[in-house]
Motif scaffolding. Structure first.
Motif, PDB file in Angstrom:
ATOM      1  N   ASP A 228     -46.265 -37.019  -3.705  1.00  0.00           N
ATOM      2  CA  ASP A 228     -44.983 -36.047  -3.955  1.00  0.00           C
ATOM      3  C   ASP A 228     -43.738 -36.652  -3.312  1.00  0.00           C
ATOM      4  O   ASP A 228     -43.767 -37.768  -2.747  1.00  0.00           O
ATOM      5  CB  ASP A 228     -45.377 -34.717  -3.649  1.00  0.00           C
ATOM      6  N   GLU A 229     -42.683 -35.861  -2.959  1.00  0.00           N
ATOM      7  CA  GLU A 229     -41.564 -36.199  -2.277  1.00  0.00           C
ATOM      8  C   GLU A 229     -41.972 -36.875  -0.968  1.00  0.00           C
ATOM      9  O   GLU A 229     -41.072 -37.956  -0.589  1.00  0.00           O
ATOM     10  CB  GLU A 229     -40.816 -35.061  -2.118  1.00  0.00           C
ATOM     11  N   ASN A 230     -42.798 -36.559  -0.029  1.00  0.00           N
ATOM     12  CA  ASN A 230     -43.191 -36.936   1.424  1.00  0.00           C
ATOM     13  C   ASN A 230     -44.195 -37.586   1.509  1.00  0.00           C
ATOM     14  O   ASN A 230     -44.493 -37.853   2.559  1.00  0.00           O
ATOM     15  CB  ASN A 230     -42.878 -35.434   2.003  1.00  0.00           C
ATOM     16  N   ASN A 624     -28.757 -40.939   5.128  1.00  0.00           N
ATOM     17  CA  ASN A 624     -29.725 -40.856   4.359  1.00  0.00           C
ATOM     18  C   ASN A 624     -30.248 -39.601   3.731  1.00  0.00           C
ATOM     19  O   ASN A 624     -30.191 -38.614   4.289  1.00  0.00           O
ATOM     20  CB  ASN A 624     -31.029 -41.134   5.558  1.00  0.00           C
ATOM     21  N   LEU A 625     -30.455 -39.667   2.454  1.00  0.00           N
ATOM     22  CA  LEU A 625     -30.721 -38.386   1.685  1.00  0.00           C
ATOM     23  C   LEU A 625     -32.296 -38.009   1.638  1.00  0.00           C
ATOM     24  O   LEU A 625     -33.048 -38.767   1.521  1.00  0.00           O
ATOM     25  CB  LEU A 625     -30.449 -38.756   0.107  1.00  0.00           C
ATOM     26  N   TYR A 626     -32.374 -36.658   1.831  1.00  0.00           N
ATOM     27  CA  TYR A 626     -33.627 -36.150   1.814  1.00  0.00           C
ATOM     28  C   TYR A 626     -33.655 -34.891   0.641  1.00  0.00           C
ATOM     29  O   TYR A 626     -32.772 -33.937   0.949  1.00  0.00           O
ATOM     30  CB  TYR A 626     -34.261 -35.559   3.100  1.00  0.00           C
ATOM     31  N   VAL A 642     -28.763 -37.147   6.503  1.00  0.00           N
ATOM     32  CA  VAL A 642     -29.209 -37.347   8.063  1.00  0.00           C
ATOM     33  C   VAL A 642     -28.460 -38.526   8.564  1.00  0.00           C
ATOM     34  O   VAL A 642     -28.768 -39.775   7.686  1.00  0.00           O
ATOM     35  CB  VAL A 642     -30.585 -37.269   8.230  1.00  0.00           C
ATOM     36  N   SER A 643     -27.912 -38.644   9.344  1.00  0.00           N
ATOM     37  CA  SER A 643     -27.479 -39.856  10.034  1.00  0.00           C
ATOM     38  C   SER A 643     -28.560 -41.061  10.393  1.00  0.00           C
ATOM     39  O   SER A 643     -29.735 -40.391  10.643  1.00  0.00           O
ATOM     40  CB  SER A 643     -26.360 -39.664  11.388  1.00  0.00           C
ATOM     41  N   LEU A 669     -36.423 -28.394   6.661  1.00  0.00           N
ATOM     42  CA  LEU A 669     -35.598 -29.674   6.544  1.00  0.00           C
ATOM     43  C   LEU A 669     -36.571 -30.754   6.968  1.00  0.00           C
ATOM     44  O   LEU A 669     -37.947 -30.581   6.876  1.00  0.00           O
ATOM     45  CB  LEU A 669     -34.545 -29.384   7.524  1.00  0.00           C
ATOM     46  N   ASN A 670     -35.933 -31.812   6.825  1.00  0.00           N
ATOM     47  CA  ASN A 670     -36.534 -33.168   6.829  1.00  0.00           C
ATOM     48  C   ASN A 670     -35.669 -34.234   7.474  1.00  0.00           C
ATOM     49  O   ASN A 670     -34.534 -33.998   7.282  1.00  0.00           O
ATOM     50  CB  ASN A 670     -37.111 -33.680   5.538  1.00  0.00           C
TER      51      ASN A 670
END
Length: 717
Positions: A228-230, A624-626, A642-643, A669-670
C-alpha cells in the motif's frame, strides 16, 4: 557501494545505500538474479540463481532477451538482417565500469553533478554472425534506490541491419503474484490511478499517438498484492521519452513475470548502415521496500534535482494569472493590462498572454506557424503589452504552439510540404491544424528563428509551450522510403534538439510544457521544461484525482495548478473559491480567470491565498509529499508536505460531498519526527509527532459540500 564485479563467477552486483540489483552470466547470457533490499557482498550471491538443471532459455530470467532461439516470451529487441532473417543471439563479450553517468546522445536523461554520485556498468553483447554489437548500460546511484537502464546498438558489419524492436529495459521477476499500477485517462481526466492484478498472459500499456499521451503515461509499477502507500515492496519503471512507448508485464506458464519498457514497436523500424549506432531512451527504475509513497518520493527527489535543469530547477516558481479562460481570443492590450493590474494589486507575480496574439488568430482555425504579432489586436505589438505588464511590477509570459501549422496560414501556403504527410493521402486535421515535420532541419530552423526573434526583443520571462493534437499520416518528404519507419522517433529527436538549443540560449525563461494539458507530461519534457500544465480540466474536484495520480511519479514542483472561474468551463461545477485555492496551492499555483470580475470579498480572499502561498511555496514545491487519503477510494482526499528536516509540515484535507450525521474524524499524518512536538499554527495547540501519526489530527465537522482545510505545523522551539 556502487558496482561490485566477481569476474570468476560472472557476477555483477549493483549496490546503492538500500538496494541491490544482481545479474549473472549463464552460458554467456546475462541473467537476472535479484532486485530488492540491499544484500551484503560475499553472501553466496551466485547461489541465488536456482536454475534446477538445463531448462533452456524459456526458463532463464534474462536481462535482454531475444526471440527465435528458444525463449517464447516477449523479446526486448528484434533485428532484421539483409537476407530477411530475424534471428540473432547476443552473447556476453566484455564489460567496463565508468565513474559517474554518461549522457545519452540526442536524448534527455537523468544526470549527476559529480562522478561520486553514481557508477555505470556497460555490458557488451555481440552476435558474431550478424555483426551486431549491443551495450547494456546500467547506472546505480549511491544514495538513492535508483537504477537507470538504456541500450546502444552498433552495426559492426558491412551490410545493413534493420531494428524492428529496440526496448530499453527488461526485468524477469521470479513471481507472477503481483499487481501492476499505471496512470490512465483521457483529455481533461489524466492521471487516473489504475491497479490491476497480473494473471497469466500480458498486461500492456502504451501510446501510438506520437506523444506519451493523455490516455496512458510512460510509467508503471509492479507491487506485491499487500503493498500500500506505506508498506510493502514496489518496483517503479519510468521512461524518459516524449513519443510513442510500450510497457508490458507478461506472466508466463511457470509463474514468472517479465516486464519490458521502451519505444513502441508498432510502426517502428530503424535502418543501421555499417558503422552506425542507435541509442534507446532511458528507463528509470526505482525500488521501495516502504510502499508506493516512498517510491514516489524517490522519483520526486531524483526528477526535481537530477532531471530538471536550469535556473528554475531549485527556485520558487512565480504565481501567475493566465488570460485564456478570462478572454479566450477576444482581447486587446487594454483588457490584458486591466487583468494584470488587478493581479498586481493582489500580489500576483506573472501575467501570461495565451493563444490569439499572432497572425489573424480570432479562433483556433488559423495562423499557427505565423509567429508575428497581430497588430489589429495589439497595435503596439508584444513589446507594448510586455512593457505595460512590467510597469505594473509583473513579469510577462507568452503562449506558443510551435509544433503545429494551420492550413489557413501564410506558412502553409508557402510550405505545404512542411507538415507530416504521406504523398497522395489526405491530411487529417484535428482542431483545424496539422503537425510540422520536426525531422526536417529547415523546419526546426524556421521555428528557432521565429521564437528567438521574439525572445530577443520582448522581455519574456515565461513561455507556455503547447501541443494540441496527436501525430497522423506519419511520414516525411525528406526521408527515403527505407527510413519512413523512423519518422516518429526522428520527430521526437528533432523536438529535443530544438528544445536544447532554445532553452540553452534563453536560460532566463521559465518554460512550461503543455499538450492540451497532460498529453505529454513525461520525464523527457521535464529535462527541458521543469513544469507542465497538468490538465486542461481546472475543476477542483477533478483536479484532486488528476494531481494525486500525477504525483505517483512526478514532483509537485512540476505540477501546474490554477484556480479558474465557476461554473467550471469543463464540467460546469460550482465550488467555493477557498476549495479551489487549496487544491491549486498543492501545485505550482496560479489563476486562470478574469480577476476584474471578482467581488471585493473574492479579491480579499485571493489576496490572502497569494500571500499564504508565498509563505508555503518552498515547502510545497521542494518538500516531501505524503499522500494520506486517496480520491480514488472515497469522498475524502488528503496529502501533506514535510520539510527535509521534519521541522515543518503542511496538511491539506478535502471532502467533496457533505455526509449526514458523520462520525468524528481524525486524520493520521505521516513523515513527522515522532520525538518532536509540533505547534498547530491556527490554534497554538501542541501535539507530539507520534500522536499526530498514530492517533491523528481531529477534523472539524462542517456540514456543506466542497470542504477543505489547510493545517500548518512547526516544531516547538
Amino acid at each position: 557501494m556502487g558496482i561490485l564485479v566477481q569476474e570468476d563467477k560472472g557476477l555483477f552486483h549493483l549496490q546503492s545505500a538500500g538496494m541491490s540489483y544482481i545479474l549473472q552470466l549463464v552460458n554467456d547470457y546475462p541473467a537476472h538474479v535479484y532486485w530488492g533490499k540491499k544484500l551484503r557482498s560475499g553472501s553466496n550471491l551466485e547461489g541465488l540463481l536456482n536454475l534446477g538443471g538445463n531448462r533452456g532459455l524459456d526458463r532463464l530470467p534474462q536481462e535482454y532477451p531475444q526471440y527465435g532461439t528458444g525463449d517464447f516470451r516477449t523479446p526486448a529487441y528484434q533485428v532484421r538482417l539483409e537476407d530477411g532473417t530475424r534471428i540473432t543471439e547476443l552473447k556476453y563479450s566484455g564489460y567496463r565500469v565508468v565513474e559517474g553517468k554518461p549522457s545519452l546522445p540526442g536524448l534527455p536523461s537523468v544526470y549527476v553533478e559529480s562522478a561520486q554520485e553514481a557508477q555505470t556498468l556497460e555490458l557488451t553483447l555481440k552476435d558474431d554472425y550478424a555483426k551486431l554489437s549491443v551495450i547494456l548500460r546500467y547506472t546505480v546511484f549511491e544514495h538513492t534506490n535508483v537504477i537507470t537502464r538504456s541500450v546502444e546498438f552498433t552495426n559492426a558489419g558491412e551490410t545493413q541491419l534493420r531494428l524492428q524492436r529496440a526496448l530499453s529495459a527488461s526485468v524477469d521477476f521470479s513471481s507472477g503474484d503481483m499487481d501492476m499500477i499505471y496512470l490512465a485517462g483521457a483529455w481533461s481526466r489524466e492521471g487516473n490511478l489504475t491497479r490491476r492484478r497480473l494473471v497469466q498472459g500480458g498486461t500492456t500499456i502504451g501510446s501510438r499517438r506520437g506523444m506519451s499521451s493523455h490516455q496512458l503515461n510512460p510509467f508503471a509499477a509492479l507491487v506485491k498484492p499487500e503493498t500500500d502507500e506505506n508498506h510493502g515492496e514496489a518496483y517503479g519503471f519510468s521512461l524518459v521519452y516524449s513519443g510513442g512507448f510500450e510497457a508490458e508485464a507478461e506472466v508466463d506458464s511457470f509463474g514468472m513475470t517479465r516486464f519490458t519498457m521502451g519505444l513502441n514497436s508498432f510502426d517502428f523500424a530503424w535502418l543501421l548502415e555499417p558503422g552506425e549506432q542507435f541509442q534507446t531512451p532511458e528507463v528509470v527504475m526505482v525500488y521501495s521496500s516502504e510502499g508506493i509513497g516512498e517510491m514516489s518520493r524517490t522519483y520526486h527527489r531524483l526528477y526535481r534535482t537530477r532531471l530538471c535543469r536550469g535556473l528554475y530547477r531549485d527556485k520558487e516558481r512565480p504565481i501567475l494569472v493566465n488570460n485564456w479562460e478570462a478572454t479566450y481570443f477576444n482581447f486587446d492590450a487594454d483588457k490584458l493590462e486591466s487583468i494584470a493590474a488587478e493581479g498586481a494589486k493582489l500580489g500576483i507575480e506573472l501575467f501570461v498572454l495565451d493563444d490569439g496574439w499572432f497572425g489573424k488568430r480570432d479562433a483556433d482555425n488559423s495562423s499557427l506557424g505565423d509567429w508575428v504579432e497581430d497588430l489589429r489586436k495589439l497595435p503596439g505589438g508584444l513589446s507594448d503589452v510586455a512593457q505595460r505588464v512590467n510597469n505594473l511590477g509583473l513579469q510577462f509570459g507568452l503562449w506558443f504552439e510551435p509544433e503545429m501549422i494551420s492550413p489557413d496560414s501564410e506558412l502553409y501556403r508557402k510550405h505545404p510540404d512542411w507538415c507530416l504527410h504521406v504523398p497522395g493521402r489526405r491530411r487529417s486535421e484535428a482542431r483545424w491544424q496539422l503537425v510540422l515535420d520536426y525531422t526536417r532541419e529547415d523546419v526546426r530552423q524556421y521555428i528557432y528563428e521565429s521564437l528567438s526573434r521574439i525572445f530577443s526583443t520582448v522581455p519574456i520571462s515565461y513561455v507556455k509551450w503547447d501541443m494540441n493534437r496527436c501525430l497522423t499520416e506519419i511520414g516525411s518528404a525528406e526521408l527515403p522510403s527505407e527510413r519512413q519507419g523512423e519518422t516518429a522517433h526522428r520527430y521526437v529527436l528533432g523536438l529535443y534538439e530544438l528544445l536544447e538549443r532554445i532553452t540553452s540560449e534563453f536560460p532566463h525563461i521559465l518554460f512550461e510544457s503543455c499538450c492540451s494539458g497532460g498529453g505529454r507530461f513525461d520525464p523527457g519534457m521535464l529535462h527541458y521544461m521543469p513544469q507542465t500544465w497538468t490538465s486542461d480540466d481546472t475543476d477542483a474536484v477533478e483536479r484532486l484525482k488528476i494531481q494525486y495520480g500525477t504525483s505517483l511519479v512526478y514532483p509537485v514542483s512540476s505540477i501546474g495548478a490554477h484556480v479558474s472561474a465557476v461554473p467550471n468551463h469543463q464540467v460546469g461545477r460550482i465550488t467555493p473559491l477557498s476549495f479551489r485555492g487549496d487544491v491549486a496551492m498543492s501545485g505550482n499555483f496560479g489563476y486562470e480567470l478574469d480577476l476584474t470580475k471578482f467581488t471585493d470579498e473574492e479579491k480579499e480572499l485571493v489576496k490572502e491565498q497569494v500571500a499564504n502561498y508565498k509563505q508555503i511555496r518552498s515547502l510545497v514545491q521542494q518538500g516531501n509529499l505524503y499522500r494520506l487519503q486517496s480520491p480514488f477510494e472515497g469522498n475524502e482526499t488528503a496529502w501533506m508536505f514535510v520539510s527535509d528536516d521534519q521541522r515543518e509540515a503542511l496538511v491539506y484535507y478535502f471532502r467533496v460531498m457533505a455526509v449526514p450525521h458523520p462520525p468524528r474524524r481524525s486524520l493520521k499524518l505521516n513523515g513527522l519526527n515522532p520525538e518532536l512536538d509540533y505547534i498547530l499554527e491556527a490554534s497554538g495547540e501542541v501535539y507530539g509527532g507520534d500522536r499526530l501519526m498514530q492517533a491523528g489530527l481531529a477534523l472539524p465537522d462542517i456540514q456543506q459540500d466542497f470542504v477543505s482545510g489547510c493545517y500548518k505545523l512547526k516544531v516547538q522551539e
